[in-house]
Write an enzyme that holds these catalytic residues in place. Structure first.
Site, PDB file in Angstrom:
ATOM      1  NE  ARG A  96      -3.680  -1.906  -0.330  1.00  0.00           N
ATOM      2  CZ  ARG A  96      -4.030  -2.690  -1.473  1.00  0.00           C
ATOM      3  NH1 ARG A  96      -3.170  -2.355  -2.422  1.00  0.00           N
ATOM      4  NH2 ARG A  96      -4.790  -3.712  -1.599  1.00  0.00           N
ATOM      5  CD  GLU A  99      -2.774   0.861  -4.142  1.00  0.00           C
ATOM      6  OE1 GLU A  99      -3.610   0.722  -5.053  1.00  0.00           O
ATOM      7  OE2 GLU A  99      -3.059   0.685  -3.029  1.00  0.00           O
ATOM      8  CB  SER A 122      17.193  14.747   4.597  1.00  0.00           C
ATOM      9  OG  SER A 122      17.917  13.933   5.240  1.00  0.00           O
TER      10      SER A 122
END
Length: 156
Positions: A96, A99, A122
């Site tokens: 997820r 995704e 960073s």
């Protein structure tokens, strides 16, 4: 003296041992992190092989987990970072996040560059927080905060 790992196998084996000890002792990541004085996110990442811990924190984490002095020493080494293989993750939670970056990665890049200019956020000077909040429509929501220092690109 600071030491670095160049083969992730030792830290991966230690991560397995740490998770087994956590499970056997029925500890939360927060309980393990508390005596270190560091954030739960950083200590969890370190125990999973992604960061070195300062000596005192390594000894505290190893102690609460019942790991030996060699494990505490290994926790202080700079690991070879990167916990995911090169292919698309198959674990549903990790997938997820993959995704989310596939869907929103270019949006995040566009918004960061519009707000800050050319540069990066960073992952070294970085803070991570995960909270559970009530969803007004019922159930719960996850609030994940990624707080990284902005580093501008410098022409040379």
């Amino acid at each position: 003296m600071v030491h670095a790992q160049f083969d992730p196998a030792a830290r991966q084996a230690l991560a397995i041992a740490a998770v087994e000890a956590k499970t056997r002792k029925d500890l939360s990541w927060r309980q393990i992190a508390e005596p270190t004085g560091l954030s739960v996110a950083f200590v969890t990442a370190a125990l999973l092989g992604q960061h070195p811990l300062p000596a005192g924190a390594a000894e505290a984490a190893a102690g609460i987990l019942g790991l030996d002095a060699d494990a505490a020493l290994l926790l202080q080494t700079i690991p070879t970072r990167g916990s995911l293989p090169g292919s698309v993750p198959t674990d549903p939670t990790i997938y997820r996040f993959h995704e989310m970056l596939q869907v929103y990665g270019t949006t995040l890049k566009a918004l960061v560059h519009e707000e800050f200019g050319d540069g990066i956020i960073s992952a070294i000077n970085f803070k991570l927080d995960v909270r559970k909040v009530a969803d007004p429509d019922g159930g719960e929501r996850a609030v994940i905060t990624l707080d990284g220092k902005y580093l501008p690109t410098k022409p040379f």
